[in-house]
Design a protein around this motif. Structure first.
Motif, PDB file in Angstrom:
ATOM      1  N   LEU A 395       0.835  -1.204   0.000  1.00  0.00           N
ATOM      2  CA  LEU A 395       0.000   0.000   0.000  1.00  0.00           C
ATOM      3  C   LEU A 395       0.867   1.249   0.000  1.00  0.00           C
ATOM      4  O   LEU A 395       1.901   1.312   0.687  1.00  0.00           O
ATOM      5  CB  LEU A 395      -0.905   0.011   1.238  1.00  0.00           C
ATOM      6  CG  LEU A 395      -1.980  -1.086   1.307  1.00  0.00           C
ATOM      7  CD1 LEU A 395      -2.665  -1.060   2.668  1.00  0.00           C
ATOM      8  CD2 LEU A 395      -3.004  -0.915   0.186  1.00  0.00           C
ATOM      9  N   ILE A 396       0.436   2.276  -0.721  1.00  0.00           N
ATOM     10  CA  ILE A 396       1.235   3.493  -0.876  1.00  0.00           C
ATOM     11  C   ILE A 396       1.510   4.169   0.470  1.00  0.00           C
ATOM     12  O   ILE A 396       2.546   4.810   0.653  1.00  0.00           O
ATOM     13  CB  ILE A 396       0.534   4.476  -1.855  1.00  0.00           C
ATOM     14  CG1 ILE A 396       1.508   5.580  -2.264  1.00  0.00           C
ATOM     15  CG2 ILE A 396      -0.751   5.031  -1.267  1.00  0.00           C
ATOM     16  CD1 ILE A 396       1.005   6.432  -3.413  1.00  0.00           C
ATOM     17  N   VAL A 397       0.607   3.995   1.429  1.00  0.00           N
ATOM     18  CA  VAL A 397       0.792   4.619   2.739  1.00  0.00           C
ATOM     19  C   VAL A 397       2.059   4.106   3.428  1.00  0.00           C
ATOM     20  O   VAL A 397       2.712   4.839   4.188  1.00  0.00           O
ATOM     21  CB  VAL A 397      -0.463   4.392   3.621  1.00  0.00           C
ATOM     22  CG1 VAL A 397      -0.621   2.927   4.016  1.00  0.00           C
ATOM     23  CG2 VAL A 397      -0.406   5.259   4.859  1.00  0.00           C
ATOM     24  N   ILE A 398       2.448   2.859   3.150  1.00  0.00           N
ATOM     25  CA  ILE A 398       3.669   2.285   3.754  1.00  0.00           C
ATOM     26  C   ILE A 398       4.898   3.073   3.331  1.00  0.00           C
ATOM     27  O   ILE A 398       5.796   3.345   4.144  1.00  0.00           O
ATOM     28  CB  ILE A 398       3.828   0.796   3.355  1.00  0.00           C
ATOM     29  CG1 ILE A 398       2.614  -0.022   3.808  1.00  0.00           C
ATOM     30  CG2 ILE A 398       5.125   0.222   3.914  1.00  0.00           C
ATOM     31  CD1 ILE A 398       2.416  -0.087   5.299  1.00  0.00           C
ATOM     32  N   TYR A 399       4.961   3.490   2.064  1.00  0.00           N
ATOM     33  CA  TYR A 399       6.122   4.236   1.562  1.00  0.00           C
ATOM     34  C   TYR A 399       6.196   5.617   2.205  1.00  0.00           C
ATOM     35  O   TYR A 399       7.291   6.121   2.485  1.00  0.00           O
ATOM     36  CB  TYR A 399       6.062   4.347   0.031  1.00  0.00           C
ATOM     37  CG  TYR A 399       5.982   2.996  -0.647  1.00  0.00           C
ATOM     38  CD1 TYR A 399       7.108   2.192  -0.789  1.00  0.00           C
ATOM     39  CD2 TYR A 399       4.767   2.504  -1.116  1.00  0.00           C
ATOM     40  CE1 TYR A 399       7.028   0.949  -1.392  1.00  0.00           C
ATOM     41  CE2 TYR A 399       4.679   1.254  -1.726  1.00  0.00           C
ATOM     42  CZ  TYR A 399       5.812   0.481  -1.854  1.00  0.00           C
ATOM     43  OH  TYR A 399       5.744  -0.758  -2.440  1.00  0.00           O
ATOM     44  N   PHE A 400       5.019   6.237   2.472  1.00  0.00           N
ATOM     45  CA  PHE A 400       5.023   7.525   3.164  1.00  0.00           C
ATOM     46  C   PHE A 400       5.470   7.366   4.623  1.00  0.00           C
ATOM     47  O   PHE A 400       6.162   8.234   5.160  1.00  0.00           O
ATOM     48  CB  PHE A 400       3.630   8.170   3.097  1.00  0.00           C
ATOM     49  CG  PHE A 400       3.334   8.823   1.782  1.00  0.00           C
ATOM     50  CD1 PHE A 400       4.006   9.975   1.395  1.00  0.00           C
ATOM     51  CD2 PHE A 400       2.399   8.286   0.917  1.00  0.00           C
ATOM     52  CE1 PHE A 400       3.746  10.581   0.176  1.00  0.00           C
ATOM     53  CE2 PHE A 400       2.129   8.879  -0.304  1.00  0.00           C
ATOM     54  CZ  PHE A 400       2.811  10.034  -0.678  1.00  0.00           C
TER      55      PHE A 400
END
Length: 689
Positions: A395-400
């Motif tokens: 999920l993109i939130v993990i990279y943030f």
């Protein structure tokens, strides 16, 4: 009563809140803007476009151009012969008004999840249609100053690196070399960057200083020159960021605005997103801003150049990790060491040498030697697998979260936060492999076959796909480079245990050489029979190749594969046939096997199956009525290219499927098709988008 210090602190806090609020608002507006449907001025009935030629890329026998008419449109024209190409080079220049005729269509979106979105990329450049050009007509010779300058620069040198450093145009750098730069984590060095803008500006300021011009006037002149320069180059998000940083930080210093660094950074981000909201989707935007912000906030002035280089290399690498993982699903830890050589080599030697060679072409042989050192070392280092780590897409939130943690670690130097970050990093590397469900993917490779099996950390690939039209002088790399390898990496797959090649046709094994050179493969199995040209080329350079014998059994995690076919005189009839069983599912993979093969299999094997991968892309030489009755699948899948020249799948085959009431899916309409054996769920990537 408030003290003066308390009042200043309060004002500062309020000021920072204002800036952060404006940034949040700008990001919200940007997300809305990029999701607003675009109403193009063209449509699929448009057959002629008149406009100015603003980009012109020549490659072998084709020209890829961008014409600005009512809006920008990208077109591809294939030269009929060499003399036509020479005539084109003589007559057509950037800035010419031309007419292009042909058929237009919307750019394609990826038909496999997690792959590069070409349509979105072009949308970011305000290109909504592409054209297959049949005719190019030059209308007049008028050129504005911008295109005259750009055309003269392009014609003065054919060297791709001089074009890269002076114009920001990297299109002529060899594809395999650009790939090596990406693999080594140094691709950011080969486009116009903040360092180059700083050197340009410093050089101009020194010249103006000697003629005794007032400081503010000097900066105004430099601003105008840099804006003129920016107008002729192929600018990107990183270039916009570079020039905005120079403008804003210079204005803040010379006009004594007393703005903080972080406030200037926020203004720069807001301005960049206002210029083009689609920059937020580009890797150049994230690399440029995240690394630049990190260096501005956490780099302290050092007297020792090498110490500064090491620190900046470490900070740049750490902050690039989440971005590289999101876009490439891979990082190269050794890039920290590589940058210690390449950063000074490019910025101190190669970039100044590019400018000198442009002014004094006589020194180009020396410059070419410097380029050879650069390319040969990069190609060599790209083959080193140590340090390359592949991570599954999450999920993109993990990279943030990774980015936030990294900024907090650099700011606080907290060991606890560092331990949390490293633990998250390790879990991300390991866990997706263990929690990944077993799956079968019939990959959309156009007119060809490629089927991926995954179970319990083990991977097999049945066929690789390949271009049907194949030039022996050109590597057929598009499918493997742009589909297969990115897909494998996005799934966290670090190696292929076994590749099974059903037969030697180009559309089934045409990509194997590129695949084995660029991804780890343990074993390769060929079909029975005499080796054809592609197989001979493979065997010549590879030792771990065997024949898949009739009735030989292979295990891939929970899958068992049985090779059923014998050797025949015809290559398609000899195609390996794999009956794949799983505790919850069976699938029969027919390769390009013919009706003759099918008849033989019916006589010697029990063929009932849950899923049938139809033979020979739905050709009427396969899938006889008796065979469909014998297999009686609950689902048939056809791996076939959209609008292919063979008109596959054949109407007769589709009629037979309907007659037997067998539902079917085709990759041409469904994209990549995924089957989850545990639940028997079927996922069509094209419909999931």
């Amino acid at each position: 009563m408030e003290t003066l210090h308390t009042k200043k602190s309060k004002n500062k806090l309020q000021s920072n809140i204002t800036y952060y609020s404006l940034l949040a608002l700008a990001i919200l507006i940007t997300l809305i803007r990029i999701n607003i449907p675009i109403q193009s001025k063209y449509n699929e009935n448009t057959s002629q476009v008149e406009g100015i030629l603003i980009n012109n890329k020549l490659e072998n026998n084709k020209a890829t151009i961008i014409v600005k008419g009512q809006e920008k449109i990208q077109g591809t024209y294939y030269f009929k012969n060499q003399s036509e190409k020479i005539q084109y080079l003589k007559n057509i220049k950037l800035g010419n008004k031309i007419i292009i005729k042909g058929t237009i269509q919307e750019p394609s979106t990826p038909t496999t999840k997690n792959l590069f979105n070409y349509k979105q990329y072009l949308k970011g450049q305000k290109i909504y249609y592409i054209m297959k050009i049949k005719e190019i007509i030059k209308k007049d010779n008028s050129l504005n100053i911008k295109y005259q300058v750009k055309d003269k620069i392009q014609k003065r040198t054919t060297n791709p690196y001089i074009k890269s450093f002076l114009l920001g145009d990297t299109q002529d750098i060899k594809e395999e070399v650009k790939t090596s730069y990406q693999e080594n984590g140094i691709s950011h060095l080969f486009a116009i960057s903040g360092m180059q803008f700083y050197l340009y500006a410093s050089f101009l300021l020194k010249i103006l200083k000697k003629v005794n011009i007032k400081e503010k006037t000097k900066y105004k002149i430099v601003f105008i020159v840099l804006l003129c320069y920016l107008s002729i180059i192929e600018y990107t998000a990183s270039m916009i960021r570079s020039i905005l940083f120079f403008f804003l930080f210079s204005i803040n210093k010379v006009w004594k605005l007393s703005l903080e660094r972080k406030q200037l950074i926020i203004i720069s981000i807001i301005m960049t997103l206002l210029i083009n909201p689609f920059y937020i989707t580009e890797i150049a935007f994230w690399y440029s801003y995240v690394i630049s912000i990190g260096l501005l906030l956490f780099m302290k002035a050092e007297n020792n150049y090498f110490k500064t280089l090491v620190k900046s290399s470490i900070i740049s690498f750490l902050l690039s990790i989440p971005i590289s993982l999101y876009y490439f699903n891979q990082i190269n830890i050794l890039s920290i060491l590589y940058n210690l050589f390449y950063i000074p080599y490019v910025n101190i030697i190669l970039f100044p040498a590019s400018m000198l060679t442009f002014v004094f072409p006589i020194i180009e042989p020396i410059y070419n030697l410097l380029i050879q050192i650069l390319e040969n070392t990069s190609l060599f280092l790209a083959n080193i697998s140590i340090g390359k780590l592949i991570f599954a897409k999450v999920l993109i939130v993990i990279y943030f979260i990774y980015l936030i943690l990294l900024f907090l670690i650099l700011k606080t130097k907290s060991n606890k936060l560092m331990i949390i970050y490293v633990l998250c990093f390790i879990l991300h590397y390991i866990l997706p492999t263990y929690f990944q469900k077993d799956f079968i993917k019939i990959i959309d490779v156009g007119q060809g076959d490629s089927i991926l099996l995954y179970s319990k950390g083990y991977t097999a690939l049945i066929d690789t796909g390949g271009k049907v039209s194949y030039n022996r002088d050109e590597k057929s790399t598009s499918i493997t480079k742009y589909i297969t390898i990115p897909l494998l990496k996005s799934l966290g797959i670090k190696k292929i245990n076994t590749v099974f090649l059903t037969h030697a046709d180009q559309d089934h094994m045409g990509e194997i050489v590129y695949l084995k050179d660029n991804f780890k493969i343990n074993n390769i199995y060929l079909n029975l029979g005499e080796e054809k040209e592609l197989e001979q080329e493979l065997i010549k350079n590879e030792k771990n190749i065997k024949k898949a014998n009739q009735d030989e059994m292979f295990s891939i995690g929970n899958y068992t594969l049985y090779q059923m076919n014998k050797e025949w005189n015809d290559e398609n009839t000899s195609s390996s046939v794999y009956y794949v069983t799983h505790p919850n599912l069976s699938i029969l993979l027919m390769g390009d096997a013919t009706a003759e093969t099918e008849e033989y299999l019916q006589q010697h094997y029990h063929l009932k199956t849950d899923v049938l991968k139809i033979g020979h892309h739905g050709s009427n030489t396969s899938s006889s009525l008796s065979f469909l009755k014998a297999t009686s699948p609950k689902l048939a899948i056809i791996s076939v290219g959209k609008n292919n020249r063979y008109n596959h799948p054949n109407e007769e085959v589709l009629t037979r499927l309907q007659q037997e009431r067998i539902p079917f899916l085709a990759t041409s309409s469904s994209g990549t098709i995924t089957i989850i054996p545990e639940t028997k769920e079927v996922i069509e990537d094209k419909k999931e988008r």
